[in-house]
Design a protein around this motif. Structure first.
Motif, short mmCIF file in Angstrom:
data_model
loop_
_atom_site.label_atom_id
_atom_site.label_comp_id
_atom_site.label_asym_id
_atom_site.label_seq_id
_atom_site.Cartn_x
_atom_site.Cartn_y
_atom_site.Cartn_z
N SER A 109 0.83 -1.21 0.00
CA SER A 109 0.00 0.00 0.00
C SER A 109 0.86 1.26 0.00
N LEU A 110 2.09 1.13 0.47
CA LEU A 110 3.03 2.25 0.48
C LEU A 110 3.80 2.36 -0.84
N GLY A 111 3.55 1.41 -1.75
CA GLY A 111 4.21 1.44 -3.05
C GLY A 111 5.40 0.52 -3.18
N TYR A 112 5.69 -0.29 -2.14
CA TYR A 112 6.82 -1.21 -2.20
C TYR A 112 6.45 -2.46 -2.99
N THR A 113 7.43 -3.04 -3.65
CA THR A 113 7.23 -4.27 -4.41
C THR A 113 8.41 -5.19 -4.17
N GLY A 114 8.30 -6.43 -4.65
CA GLY A 114 9.40 -7.37 -4.58
C GLY A 114 9.90 -7.60 -3.17
N ILE A 115 11.21 -7.58 -2.99
CA ILE A 115 11.81 -7.86 -1.69
C ILE A 115 11.45 -6.78 -0.67
N ASP A 116 11.05 -5.61 -1.14
CA ASP A 116 10.65 -4.53 -0.24
C ASP A 116 9.26 -4.77 0.35
N ALA A 117 8.56 -5.75 -0.17
CA ALA A 117 7.23 -6.09 0.34
C ALA A 117 7.21 -7.57 0.73
N ASN A 118 8.23 -7.96 1.50
CA ASN A 118 8.38 -9.37 1.88
C ASN A 118 7.72 -9.70 3.22
N GLY A 119 7.07 -8.73 3.85
CA GLY A 119 6.42 -8.99 5.13
C GLY A 119 7.30 -8.78 6.34
N LEU A 120 8.60 -8.54 6.11
CA LEU A 120 9.50 -8.20 7.20
C LEU A 120 9.53 -6.68 7.33
N PRO A 121 9.35 -6.13 8.52
CA PRO A 121 9.33 -4.69 8.66
C PRO A 121 10.63 -4.03 8.24
N GLY A 122 10.51 -2.95 7.49
CA GLY A 122 11.63 -2.07 7.25
C GLY A 122 11.47 -0.86 8.16
N ALA A 123 12.54 -0.13 8.36
CA ALA A 123 12.49 0.99 9.30
C ALA A 123 11.47 2.04 8.88
N THR A 124 11.36 2.30 7.58
CA THR A 124 10.44 3.33 7.11
C THR A 124 8.99 2.91 7.29
N SER A 125 8.65 1.70 6.84
CA SER A 125 7.26 1.26 6.95
C SER A 125 6.84 1.05 8.40
N LEU A 126 7.75 0.55 9.23
CA LEU A 126 7.41 0.32 10.63
C LEU A 126 7.14 1.64 11.34
N THR A 127 7.91 2.65 11.02
CA THR A 127 7.69 3.97 11.61
C THR A 127 6.39 4.58 11.11
N SER A 128 6.13 4.44 9.82
CA SER A 128 4.89 4.96 9.25
C SER A 128 3.67 4.29 9.87
N LEU A 129 3.73 2.98 9.99
CA LEU A 129 2.62 2.24 10.57
C LEU A 129 2.36 2.66 12.01
N GLY A 130 3.39 3.03 12.72
CA GLY A 130 3.27 3.35 14.13
C GLY A 130 2.93 4.79 14.45
N ALA A 131 2.67 5.61 13.44
CA ALA A 131 2.37 7.01 13.70
C ALA A 131 1.23 7.15 14.71
N ASN A 132 1.49 7.86 15.80
CA ASN A 132 0.51 8.09 16.89
C ASN A 132 0.13 6.82 17.64
N ARG A 133 0.86 5.74 17.40
CA ARG A 133 0.57 4.49 18.08
C ARG A 133 1.75 4.01 18.92
N TYR A 134 2.94 4.04 18.32
CA TYR A 134 4.13 3.58 19.03
C TYR A 134 5.35 4.29 18.46
N THR A 135 6.44 4.22 19.21
CA THR A 135 7.71 4.74 18.73
C THR A 135 8.65 3.56 18.48
N VAL A 136 9.49 3.69 17.47
CA VAL A 136 10.40 2.62 17.08
C VAL A 136 11.79 2.87 17.66
N ILE A 137 12.34 1.87 18.32
CA ILE A 137 13.72 1.92 18.79
C ILE A 137 14.52 0.83 18.09
#
Length: 289
Positions: A109-137
């Motif tokens: 949904s963020l526009g990633y494809t291939g290995i970038d959409a493998n279901g393992l969190p990347g730093a960018t998507s994990l931070t985006s998903l957590g907006a107003n919910r959690y902080t990433v360390i």
């Protein structure tokens, strides 16, 4: 690789459990996420532990939690549920196949494809998903995918790991296959993503081969000596634990390593002598000492 927007398993499991306990009470397993009240502290999500769970959990026969990881997985699943990518019944702290699929859909949904959409969190998507919910360390980044080690392609994280392992032995590491390649069908897709290399050992003694396996494991590789008895010419196969670019096949090998298996289709016991085994770890944890 998402670009940034700005074995003694008992000991490691005890470490993971201690590290995750501080946030265990922050959310209730299976609960529906609700926005925090004004001024309330957000949950903290340790990306390293989420990645470990995402590699260890999916092949399990049950929904058991990886010690210490559940409290960090749970806010991620709750966020996926809130965005209608994951059923509420799967919000349980277990980063299983449903969560892999849901997270991959979110990445797409963020526009990633291939290995970038493998279901393992990347730093960018994990931070985006957590907006107003959690902080990433402890964010984990594979870095540039066009690095080279001994003439073979690897990402920046893998290059750093290999260099450190190289410094632990009295001989040089020679790669026979790098990452991001599907040129060798015998590799069964494990090298299609990042974090995976094969190392030549024909010039090494038996002791040196095992020394190298140990050095690789110390810096955070799931590493095995492949042998003719297994159907291979002698070489070492190494998978960088918690690399967010791992292919699906390589992800499953980390699960095997965590549970003392060989990373092959047989899922047989690891053939590494006990004196060359080390506690389960990954690069960032090792680097922090």
């Amino acid at each position: 690789m998402e670009l940034p927007s700005g074995t003694d398993n008992h000991r490691t499991r005890r470490w993971l459990l201690t590290r995750g306990a501080a946030t265990a009470a922050a959310v209730a397993v299976g609960s529906v996420w609700a926005a925090p009240s004004a001024g309330a502290a957000l949950a903290t999500v340790d990306m390293e532990l989420v990645l470990v769970a995402a590699l260890v959990d999916p092949p399990k026969a049950d929904t058991g939690l990886t010690p210490g990881c559940g409290p960090h997985v749970l806010p991620v699943e709750q966020a996926l549920d809130a965005k209608n990518y994951l059923a509420a019944s799967a919000v349980d702290g277990h980063y299983g196949t449903s969560t892999i699929t849901a997270y991959a859909a979110y990445q797409q949904s963020l526009g990633y494809t291939g290995i970038d959409a493998n279901g393992l969190p990347g730093a960018t998507s994990l931070t985006s998903l957590g907006a107003n919910r959690y902080t990433v360390i402890h964010p984990v980044r594979a870095g540039s995918r066009t690095e080279s080690y001994g003439g073979k392609r690897v990402n920046a994280r893998t290059k750093s790991m290999l260099a450190n392992a190289d410094g632990k032995v009295s001989f040089s590491i020679t790669l026979t296959q790098g990452s991001y390649t599907s040129s060798n069908p015998d590799s069964a897709g494990t090298h299609d993503g990042g974090g995976v290399v094969d190392i030549g050992v024909s010039s090494l003694s038996t002791t040196q081969r095992w020394q190298l396996v140990k050095a690789l494991r110390q810096v955070g590789f799931a590493a095995w000596l492949r042998t003719p008895d297994q159907g291979f010419a002698y070489h070492i196969h190494a998978v960088a634990v918690a690399d967010p670019d791992l292919s699906k096949q390589a992800q499953a090998q980390v699960h095997d390593y965590y549970f003392g298996k060989n990373g092959l289709a047989s899922h047989a016991a690891d053939n590494t002598p006990s004196s060359y085994r080390v506690p389960f770890t990954w690069w960032e944890k090792y680097s922090r000492g």
